[in-house]
Write an enzyme that holds these catalytic residues in place. Sequence first.
Site, PDB file in Angstrom:
ATOM      1  N   HIS A   1       0.858  -1.073   0.025  1.00  0.00           N
ATOM      2  CA  HIS A   1      -0.055  -0.230  -0.212  1.00  0.00           C
ATOM      3  C   HIS A   1       0.842   1.261   0.150  1.00  0.00           C
ATOM      4  O   HIS A   1       2.121   1.064   0.394  1.00  0.00           O
ATOM      5  CB  HIS A   1      -0.919  -0.086   1.280  1.00  0.00           C
ATOM      6  CG  HIS A   1      -1.768  -1.337   1.217  1.00  0.00           C
ATOM      7  ND1 HIS A   1      -3.069  -1.171   0.478  1.00  0.00           N
ATOM      8  CD2 HIS A   1      -1.830  -2.373   1.948  1.00  0.00           C
ATOM      9  CE1 HIS A   1      -3.574  -2.404   0.690  1.00  0.00           C
ATOM     10  NE2 HIS A   1      -3.006  -3.110   1.487  1.00  0.00           N
TER      11      HIS A   1
ATOM     12  N   TYR B   1     -10.178   1.578  -5.498  1.00  0.00           N
ATOM     13  CA  TYR B   1      -8.741   1.364  -6.048  1.00  0.00           C
ATOM     14  C   TYR B   1      -8.646   0.405  -6.823  1.00  0.00           C
ATOM     15  O   TYR B   1      -7.937   0.168  -7.627  1.00  0.00           O
ATOM     16  CB  TYR B   1      -7.696   1.863  -4.933  1.00  0.00           C
ATOM     17  CG  TYR B   1      -7.488   0.598  -3.962  1.00  0.00           C
ATOM     18  CD1 TYR B   1      -6.629  -0.643  -4.324  1.00  0.00           C
ATOM     19  CD2 TYR B   1      -7.592   0.853  -2.690  1.00  0.00           C
ATOM     20  CE1 TYR B   1      -6.355  -1.541  -3.512  1.00  0.00           C
ATOM     21  CE2 TYR B   1      -7.629  -0.229  -1.585  1.00  0.00           C
ATOM     22  CZ  TYR B   1      -6.836  -1.302  -2.061  1.00  0.00           C
ATOM     23  OH  TYR B   1      -6.746  -2.345  -1.225  1.00  0.00           O
TER      24      TYR B   1
ATOM     25  N   ASP C   1      -1.430 -10.684   0.984  1.00  0.00           N
ATOM     26  CA  ASP C   1      -0.969  -9.959   2.547  1.00  0.00           C
ATOM     27  C   ASP C   1      -2.118  -9.723   3.382  1.00  0.00           C
ATOM     28  O   ASP C   1      -3.135  -9.248   3.220  1.00  0.00           O
ATOM     29  CB  ASP C   1      -0.014  -8.935   2.467  1.00  0.00           C
ATOM     30  CG  ASP C   1       1.099  -8.931   2.031  1.00  0.00           C
ATOM     31  OD1 ASP C   1       1.587 -10.130   1.982  1.00  0.00           O
ATOM     32  OD2 ASP C   1       1.908  -7.876   1.678  1.00  0.00           O
TER      33      ASP C   1
END
Length: 992
Positions: free
Chosen positions: A267, A528, A297
């Site tokens: 990120h 996103y 993750d």
Amino acid sequence: MKETVLKSILFMLPKLLKRSARKFPVQAELIKRHNATVQIQTKDGAIGRWYRFENGKLSTKAGVLPEVDLRIIFKDVPTAVRLLTPPVDRGEATHAAKNFHILQIGPDHIAQWFHAMINNMDKLGLQYGMPMPDGSTRYTTNGNGGPTYVYVKNGKILRITPIDLQPEDAESYTITARGKEFRPKRRGTVNPHALSLKSQIYSDKRILKPMKRVDWDPNGERNPQTRGKSGYVEISWDEALDLVVSEIQRQNRKYGPGAMALYFGSHHQWGNVGYYLSALLRFGNMIGFTRIHPNPDSWEGWYWGATHHYGNSARVGIPSFYSTVEDALQNAEQIVFWSSDPESTSGYASGMEGTQRRFWAKELGIDFIHIDPNLNPTAQLYGGRWIGIRPGTDSALAHAIMNVWIKEGLYDKDYVAARTTGFDEWRAYILGESDGVDKTPEWQEEETGVPAHTCRALARSWGKKKTYLAAGGLGAGFGGACRNATGAQWARNMILMMAMQGLGKPGINFGNLQIGTPMDHNFYFPGYAEGGISGDLQFNANAVNNYQRNPHVLSMNPVTQMIPRLALAEAILEGKAKGFMWDGFSMEAQMTPFEYPKPGYPHIHMIYRYGSSTFGTIANSDRMIDAYRHESIDCVVNQSIWREGETEFADLILPACTSFERWDISEWGNSGGYIHHNTDQLNHRMVVMQHKCIEPLGESKSDYQIFFDILSRMGKGQLFSETCDELDWAKRIFDSSDIKYHMKWKDFVKKGYFVVPVEKPECRDAVAYRWFANGTPKDLPEPLPLPSQFGERFLEGLETQSGKIEFLPSTLKRAAPNEERPVLNRYIPAWEGRQTKDLFERFPLQLVTTHPRYSFHTYNDGKDSTTNDIPEHRVKVDGYYYWVMRIAQGDAETRGIRQHDLIRVYNERGSVICVADVTPLMAPGTCKAYESCAELDLIEHPVFGRVDRGGALNLLTPPRVQTKGTSGMGTNSCLIEFEKWTDTAAFGIAAE
């Protein structure tokens, strides 16, 4: 007729430009930037007009010139009229570009400059942000910690505050439960780290100019062995960009396609334009690159394990949460927080929204039970029973609980009979009939450290009460026990336990009130993971909604070679690597291995590094130090905001700006395709204009601009930008969403946010899995399973072969035998833990590194941020901010450690210096620290070798995959020892 319209449009264009320049000085300055002649014409040359810009003056004449700087050619008159008459249909424009109905011939920087002047005529008259009585302007932005107001005066940020909702904003939801009404606070309750960003923006660690490593010579000795040790010299942007372009081109010429790899953290900054799945992916696809394929993750055990029992592969193996907040408050009697600390992890980029809801549960008398090696902040805040457990042994406790349920009849027999398969074999295993080991509470005690009577009491309480299970930070998934050696076992057991209790029945579901509010999920705004402007249809969720709603030219990476991120170091150091796919389309896709190098492709020789540091987030990251210094890597580029972590291992450093210094648009907490509809973490869905609050500091540029500048030197700038800057793209994303039906663009960019109205109570979504429990067709607004994955009739059953929860998964039956992921989920002790006796004798403490409470991965740590001053995050000793390690009192006493002593935390993989937090809140033999340290501060110690004092504890975690046949980390299975550290002189520390 259309010929006349086109001539009129071309005739009026310079008049409009001149009027805009008279009204807006910034437009006048833009016109002065270049001296150039621009020609617009039809392909046959029948109609055309040229425009000459010279020293800020504009002249024009009808006709077609043979020599111009930029030529824009339309296939015919109708095409030109369609694409020059506002408002332009973006689908038409994209179609025209893809099919060469319009051509641009000329340098990219001239084309972008000309279109910027045209686009400015719509943008410059708008008001961005709200003027305040003190002379400041109130802007808005959005980030990993939530949306905020940003107050700016004289080009400087004054303060950052949460957004308080106004009376005209949409109403909040109301939940009625047990005779009481509950409404959330009318504000965005952001994560504390969202309010520390001002200090990071103005940090001394900001990179403000391009830099080159002093002993890296692209035409001579490259000295890879000194990466991380050498200093840097500042260079101009022209030199930096020329060097980057020449290195990219050199890779292709010397080695072939795919010799460059793009490497990025999990990120970085929030947004739909500047995010790594958006602009970075589009950039990479334009040049071709070897993909560093990310592992899921934070969801390891769920994706590689739990999904096989009930599906949900598109959600990385976690369940949906529709309307579970309301159901829990109305029906649940108990919540079991198992490796779940939402007060620290705050869900996923959702701030402190769930805190109030958990207090509602306490007000209603719902019991809380916490299973964790640490009496974590959630348990401290709300109270309840804490059950301290040894890390990596959770599955033993789960088996013993189910043992009690079976023996005492405390499970839902009808549900198991109707909604599951394979229970008889599971029952035989739990009772020891198939292997001779009865999984009793007494059996688990030696493994877990949980007394047998506690285990039995928990099983009985759970079996007799309607219970919500919070298995991980989000309520299911997101960190915790799914990230250790037995993480897949544990996540699988969580599904089986809920199957035995009747998943989906009133008061029986997954959740911790962090997610599942009654939001309008039908309102569309892209998250996103929907790919932003990437144009990529393979490695994000672009194709689901975004590409249709926001037409843009597709991009594609022709290089199909990939490297598993967890094995990047091995790929470089050993020249080969193997991994397994992260692919949410099916459970079977994860079974397919891929290898590096792929036949026909070269090894990688260049790394283009982007975004946040990963030394603090990738297992045994010490490996990457040697990888960066390997002789096979000719060039390392790092595009970064701050000097931290990987930045010091670059040959070329490109200074990127923060999201406060560029334009973007996004929705709070909306990740889109990866966690579908996860905006119901929030009390109010909020779409935010990410204003460009200040100009980029120093010579830093936005990631988007850096990508454009590189590609322009390669003749691909306009393919990348589609004549748009970041604000133009933000407008296109706004137009693609459902906001346009509620609010005008000019009002949105002024106010800065929009609150999505909630559904009426009678229109709210059904409770997750209620349809399954009732045996009725699925009635939830999620596009999974895919139509072909319903085994018989559409909307009936789960993604599994049987359509039911499978105690013995069909996918694992069909797969190659795997002793670490057996069909029957038997208990297998951790490959690094108390059972590994030789290792345990040398390193008798178990280290758990959880998601950080005060930063979002590495993004908010370090950088001289005010976050450093939070003593639970870092502690200042002798002028240096050290990472905090929580240790049990008894373990500290036997080693002579007192509060805030410096300690060397070590194992055979390395050493990290931390500050000790001696606490009664840790189970004996267990240490806890946060992962995601951004700093890396290394020395070569004469006794201990490589030692870090930045706090990058992932230098110590094991590189082994969690389970054979997967690409999942097992970082929470890590044995260590610690001792007092007194050699402060080794780091050159002078006491204050």
